[in-house]
Design an enzyme around this catalytic site. Structure first.
Site, mmCIF file in Angstrom:
data_model
loop_
_atom_site.group_PDB
_atom_site.id
_atom_site.type_symbol
_atom_site.label_atom_id
_atom_site.label_comp_id
_atom_site.label_asym_id
_atom_site.label_seq_id
_atom_site.Cartn_x
_atom_site.Cartn_y
_atom_site.Cartn_z
ATOM 1 C CG HIS A 31 39.946 -38.921 1.711
ATOM 2 N ND1 HIS A 31 39.160 -39.355 0.687
ATOM 3 C CD2 HIS A 31 40.287 -40.023 2.419
ATOM 4 C CE1 HIS A 31 39.045 -40.665 0.755
ATOM 5 N NE2 HIS A 31 39.717 -41.102 1.795
ATOM 6 C CD GLU A 71 38.238 -49.375 0.133
ATOM 7 O OE1 GLU A 71 37.948 -48.469 0.902
ATOM 8 O OE2 GLU A 71 39.344 -49.447 -0.434
ATOM 9 C CG ASP A 96 35.680 -45.705 -0.662
ATOM 10 O OD1 ASP A 96 35.132 -44.724 -1.201
ATOM 11 O OD2 ASP A 96 36.902 -45.759 -0.441
ATOM 12 C CB CYS A 108 40.099 -49.257 8.853
ATOM 13 S SG CYS A 108 39.979 -49.633 7.113
HETATM 14 C C1 PEP Z 1 37.179 -46.364 3.633
HETATM 15 O O1 PEP Z 1 36.803 -46.265 2.460
HETATM 16 O O2 PEP Z 1 36.422 -46.581 4.591
HETATM 17 C C2 PEP Z 1 38.609 -46.198 3.948
HETATM 18 C C3 PEP Z 1 39.073 -46.429 5.158
HETATM 19 O O3 PEP Z 1 39.418 -45.744 2.955
HETATM 20 P P1 PEP Z 1 39.477 -44.212 2.498
HETATM 21 O O4 PEP Z 1 38.643 -43.399 3.448
HETATM 22 O O5 PEP Z 1 40.916 -43.814 2.522
HETATM 23 O O6 PEP Z 1 38.901 -44.254 1.124
HETATM 24 MG MG MG Z 2 38.254 -46.295 0.910
#
Ligand code: PEP
Ligand code: MG
Length: 590
Positions: A201, A443, A467, A514
């Site tokens: 992140h 995910e 994920d 996403c």
């Molecule tokens: C993902 O897992 O692709 C997602 C968009 O959520 P995050 O990256 O916040 O875990």
């Molecule tokens: Mg995620």
């Protein structure tokens, strides 16, 4: 691994995680020491700065000796001998002459030069392959902090002009997502970390905020000097230390070229995202912070496809009230109107902040208390967020989605709570959009496999590939040791994406992607061919993704996807998608 000499140009190769070029001095965020303020000194002050340094050392020595005598009086002699090592450091001739040379060479204040030298010592110690010695790094930090406190400010401060708040490139061992989240991009123009990965992140936030970044330069902190001149190439992963005038000039020219390309791409802002043969796609932006909203609007995004609310909810140590949440979500709804603002409920845990400190650290945080699991076990907090989202829905077209759903029972529980919130608002006569769209993040493989049943319960599915890849391939998304296995084109991942899209299509719902894969220019032809309805990407990447989609033929992408679904190796899938990408938008891929 040794200190790179000042004025010698050296290029190090790391992993690029956020595109862009950054120029500026290094600012090392030391793990144990607080950096003092930095200011220029006139040449005439060198002597007095050296004197200030020496006097800070003397004062510290006196304090340590006093402490030593005190301890010797109350315990046996061996305890007080610990301080001998501290005094040895304060007497260390090589350290002293390095600091003095720094003061003379750089014409910077003494405490800063002391910090620049000592943090290299402490990091070098921390990395020794000896548990006892590496723990002594804390002693060095401790004594150094004492020295920093003991600098007198009286003598020369009036002469000095404090450096204006200058921009810099942050150098750190590692950064938590919350560190990146609070970076001011005008000041921290880029960052480089010794460890880290493209899917953490921290890296995702850097891309969202448009901060160029590199990870994976393991000995950087002990090789680089504080305030060294740097060029950070977030396209290639190169870090140029002490660039010559020629190199500076070359990179400034590249930066100008890149800026011109961005400007060209921005002209597509108001164009529809449609393939050459007429298949429309919705291209929306991912958001984490309110300050990204203006940029999202400028990027031409059709709304917000993923609003990661955890940075807002957990950023300040205390969860914002329902009212404060409502204000933010309402603003997201207003600025994106007439498009959707899809607000994801809290996704705490994993590599993000936990909701609350846990008594024991989790053995496997990514398999632990994260996503919807947290919300379902803190119902009052969950309801506050849901009510705030519902109330905001009158201001635009709001959607809500749940992260990390791994079983239908979790979804049913979440929906029941959501309905309770609607009832509560009804009873109080508070308005909300009764047709608010509800979605689920796909995910984990268990959700993708059950996508058909999930799609019957909700309006849309949003594939979180970051994920989904990690859980399908069993490869930690933030662990650089296994990053070679983290391949978005893994055939199992592609088939799960296809299953999810089919499930939506068969249930009159729609699918978005996403995760970061949605902005991987190499794989856009494949995703389009698989029939996804919508992509949600970082606002900074959005214009080039739009150009890529508008350069593709849907029919060719469909053929590609059909072929890809028959392949059994991720590299082969990547190769055929990249081939079509190169044929369709070669200019975007350099
Ligand atoms: C993902 O897992 O692709 C997602 C968009 O959520 P995050 O990256 O916040 O875990
Ligand atoms: Mg995620």
């Amino acid at each position: 691994m040794s200190l790179i000499p000042a004025h010698k140009e050296v290029t190090l190769q790391g992993t690029a995680v956020s595109p862009g070029l950054a120029f500026g001095p290094a600012h090392i965020i030391s793990r144990g020491l607080q950096a003092p303020e930095t200011y220029d000194i006139p040449e005439s002050s060198v002597e007095s700065e050296v004197a200030r340094f020496r006097s800070a050392l003397e004062t510290t020595k006196k304090q340590i000796t006093g402490l030593q005598q005190h301890i010797a009086g109350i315990t046996d002699d061996s305890e007080s001998q610990i301080f001998d090592a501290h005094i040895m450091l304060l007497d260390d001739r090589s350290m002293i002459s390095k600091v003095e040379n720094e003061i003379k060479g750089r014409l910077l204040n003494a405490e800063f030069c002391f910090f620049a030298v000592i943090q290299n010592y402490s990091e070098a110690m921390r990395r020794l392959n000896d548990a006892y010695l590496s723990e002594r790094a804390a002693d060095i930090d401790d004594i150094a902090q004492r020295v920093l406190h003991n600098f007198s400010h009286a003598s020369s401060l009036e002469l000095q002009e404090t450096r204006p708040e200058h921009h810099h490139i942050v150098i750190a061992h590692d950064l938590a997502p919350s560190d990146t989240a609070t970076m001011d991009p005008d000041q921290s123009v880029g960052f480089v970390t010794e460890i880290g990965s493209i899917n953490s992140h921290t890296a995702i936030l850097a891309r969202s905020l448009g901060i160029p970044a590199i990870v994976g330069l393991p000995d950087l902190i002990i090789e680089i000097q504080e305030a060294s001149d740097l060029i950070l190439n977030g396209y290639t992963g190169e870090l140029i230390i002490n660039p010559t005038v020629d190199t500076q000039r070359r990179y400034r020219a590249i930066a100008e070229e890149k800026a011109a390309t961005e400007e060209e791409l921005n002209k597509l802002r108001d164009e529809q995202t449609t393939t050459l043969d007429g298949r429309p796609l919705i291209l929306s932006a991912n958001a984490e912070f309110k300050h990204e909203f203006p940029h999202i609007l400028e990027s031409g995004a059709e709304g917000i496809g993923l609003f990661r609310t955890e940075f807002f909810l957990l950023g300040d140590g205390e969860i914002p009230t329902e009212e404060a949440q409502y204000q933010l979500y309402a603003e997201a709804a207003k600025i994106t109107k007439p498009h959707r603002a899809i607000i994801r409920t809290l996704d705490a845990g994993g590599d993000k902040l936990p909701l609350e400190p846990l008594a024991e650290p989790e053995p496997n945080p990514f398999l632990g208390w994260r996503g919807i699991r947290v919300s379902l076990s803190r119902v009052d907090m969950f309801k506050e967020q849901l009510r705030a989202i519902l109330r905001a829905s009158v201001h635009g077209k709001v959607g809500v989605m749940f992260p990390l759903v791994s079983a239908i029972s979790e979804l049913e529980e979440a929906i029941a709570i959501f309905k309770e919130c609607m009832n509560e608002l009804d009873q109080k006569g508070i308005a909300y959009d009764p047709n608010i769209e509800l979605g689920v993040m796909i995910e984990v493989p268990s959700a993708a496999i059950m996508a058909h049943e999930i799609a019957q319960e909700v309006d849309f599915l949003s594939i979180g590939t970051n994920d989904l890849i990690q859980y399908t391939v069993a490869v930690d998304r933030v662990n650089p040791h296994v990053s070679g296995l983290y391949k978005p084109s893994n055939p199992a991942v592609i088939r799960l994406i296809k299953m999810t899209i089919d499930a939506s299509n068969n249930n009159d719902s729609w699918t978005s992607i996403c995760g970061e894969m949605a902005s991987d220019l190499r794989l856009i032809p494949l995703l389009v061919g698989l029939g996804v309805d919508k992509l949600s990407v970082g606002a900074h990447q959005l214009p080039r993704i739009k150009k890529a989609i508008c350069s593709l033929k849907y029919s060719e992408c469909q053929e590609l996807a059909e072929a890809a679904l028959k392949l059994k190796r991720g590299d082969d899938i990547l190769e055929i998608s990249l081939k079509l990408a190169k044929a369709s938008y070669p200019d975007l891929l350099d």
